[in-house]
Design a protein around this motif. Structure first.
Motif, PDB file in Angstrom:
ATOM      1  N   GLY A  46       0.800  -1.209   0.000  1.00 25.92           N
ATOM      2  CA  GLY A  46       0.000   0.000   0.000  1.00 25.92           C
ATOM      3  C   GLY A  46       0.832   1.256   0.000  1.00 25.92           C
ATOM      4  N   ALA A  47       0.157   2.382   0.203  1.00 30.60           N
ATOM      5  CA  ALA A  47       0.803   3.694   0.257  1.00 30.60           C
ATOM      6  C   ALA A  47       0.174   4.471   1.399  1.00 30.60           C
ATOM      7  CB  ALA A  47       0.632   4.431  -1.061  1.00 30.60           C
ATOM      8  N   SER A  48       0.833   4.474   2.540  1.00 32.36           N
ATOM      9  CA  SER A  48       0.270   5.081   3.744  1.00 32.36           C
ATOM     10  C   SER A  48       0.701   6.534   3.887  1.00 32.36           C
ATOM     11  CB  SER A  48       0.720   4.308   4.988  1.00 32.36           C
ATOM     12  OG  SER A  48       0.248   4.953   6.164  1.00 32.36           O
ATOM     13  N   PRO A  49      -0.235   7.430   4.168  1.00 33.84           N
ATOM     14  CA  PRO A  49       0.144   8.819   4.444  1.00 33.84           C
ATOM     15  C   PRO A  49       0.589   9.039   5.887  1.00 33.84           C
ATOM     16  CG  PRO A  49      -2.223   8.613   4.540  1.00 33.84           C
ATOM     17  CD  PRO A  49      -1.696   7.254   4.158  1.00 33.84           C
ATOM     18  N   GLU A  50       0.381   8.024   6.755  1.00 33.66           N
ATOM     19  CA  GLU A  50       0.493   8.270   8.194  1.00 33.66           C
ATOM     20  C   GLU A  50       1.708   7.581   8.824  1.00 33.66           C
ATOM     21  OE1 GLU A  50      -2.254   8.147  12.248  1.00 33.66           O
ATOM     22  OE2 GLU A  50      -3.075   7.467  10.331  1.00 33.66           O
ATOM     23  N   LEU A  51       2.615   8.389   9.338  1.00 32.87           N
ATOM     24  CA  LEU A  51       3.781   7.887  10.068  1.00 32.87           C
ATOM     25  C   LEU A  51       3.383   7.572  11.507  1.00 32.87           C
ATOM     26  CD1 LEU A  51       6.934   7.450  10.183  1.00 32.87           C
ATOM     27  CD2 LEU A  51       7.047   9.818  11.019  1.00 32.87           C
TER      28      LEU A  51
END
Length: 368
Positions: A159-164
């Motif tokens: 996936g591609a997560s925006p959240e660190l």
């Protein structure tokens, strides 16, 4: 085992890749013990929504750290058929969560719906990674072999997560929680006027975001000699969604605590579960069913205890046949949430996965 790719975490700062499998661990405890004993010097992989349950953590034969990969071009759609939890079903889930909140059982519950797609051909994990890299914007692209987890042999989480969730370097810890969001585009694909400004002023979304920040503050303050948390969140954009986000920086009093231990401690945050955590998780199980790796965390930890972990959202699970995928999208429900708006929010969030599976210029819609 083959010496192919077994793990990836790639963003604008760093491209961390593991190759081959030296050892595999089905739980956080097993991986933590191996790192502490020095039998492995790096683990990367996925923790489930329940960090005390099954995990898939791999000590690769070789680790490569390099500059972030150059985005490729998405070459046509690989989607044959898509089915999504119907709008009416998800709307009812939101209503049930609101009823639970009204009864005092919880203050926030994050409810998700699922998407299943059959593919036109077998698609290998490396191709899907390239597709997410091409369409992810500034999000962190991740991939984890799930074979160490029971029932997931041969499957991958990509996936591609925006959240660190967290980044640890020595004694310095960073977190950037996201909570509170709004679609950038309407159902017809037109930009929503003033969406960012309205999100930044939304009492409902600011309250939803505050639950996450307060949760992290309560867990991190006892561990940190100092911690800096802004008073108000920022408004940050991904390709399809506006988010409220708060960058948090702390200095650990004991820098020997590892990134893996911190990931297991912090996940799942109220951004993907709710608050109080145990009560929200029970409600999620009741209205949505069991979660496995969606809304957990993916990342890595080295022998020094440094590492980086992102929240496993905007992702799919690729099955062992390479011809089917499952994905999920959710939203935080608090008192005052509008069921129709929550349905629209999940539709917007599905676009990260759908854009990776389809031509980037003509993403498949998630309408149901």
């Amino acid at each position: 085992m083959p010496a192919g790719l077994s793990f990836l975490l790639s963003n604008t700062d760093l491209n961390a890749r593991g190759f081959g499998v030296r050892a595999a661990f089905g739980s956080v405890a097993q991986a933590r013990e191996a790192l502490a004993a020095g039998t492995v010097d790096f683990v990367g992989g996925a923790l489930g929504f329940d960090t005390g349950g099954p995990a898939s953590l791999i000590a690769p034969e070789r680790v490569d750290f390099s500059p972030a990969a150059t985005p490729a071009t998405v070459d046509g759609s690989v989607v044959a058929e898509v089915s999504v939890t119907p709008d009416s079903v998800h709307r009812e889930r939101v209503v049930r969560a609101l009823d639970a909140i009204a009864s005092g059982a919880a203050e926030k519950v994050v409810v998700a719906r699922s998407l299943d797609a059959s593919l036109t051909r077998a698609v290998e994990p490396v191709e899907l990674i390239g597709r997410f890299t091409a369409t992810a914007g500034g999000s962190t692209v991740f991939a984890a072999d799930l074979s160490a987890a029971p029932g997931h042999d041969g499957n991958w989480l990509i996936g591609a997560s925006p959240e660190l969730l967290l980044r640890k370097r020595g004694s310095i810890l960073q977190c950037v929680p996201y909570a509170g969001s709004a679609p950038k585009f309407d159902a017809a694909g037109r930009p929503v006027p003033n969406a960012a400004e309205e999100l930044s002023r939304s009492a409902k979304d600011l309250r939803e975001h505050a639950y996450v920040v307060d949760y992290l503050r309560d867990l991190l303050q006892p561990l940190c000699s100092r911690i800096a948390i802004p008073d108000r969140p920022q408004t940050i954009s991904t390709n399809h969604v506006w988010h409220l986000a708060t960058p948090i920086t702390g200095e650990l009093a004991d820098p020997t605590i590892t990134a893996l231990e911190l990931a297991a401690l912090l996940s799942p945050t109220p951004a993907v579960c709710g608050t109080p955590t145990e009560a929200a998780a029970r409600i999620i199980e009741e209205v949505e069913g069991p979660r496995e790796f969606y809304a957990g965390t993916v990342g890595w930890c080295d022998a020094a205890g440094d590492g980086e972990w992102v929240v496993s959202i905007r992702c799919l699970e690729l099955d062992s046949s390479r011809t089917k995928v499952s994905a999920w999208a959710g939203g935080g429900i608090v008192a005052g949430s509008d069921p129709d708006a929550e349905v629209a929010e999940t539709t917007a969030k599905f676009q990260t996965v759908l854009s990776a599976l389809a031509d980037a210029d003509r993403p498949v819609r998630a309408d149901a």
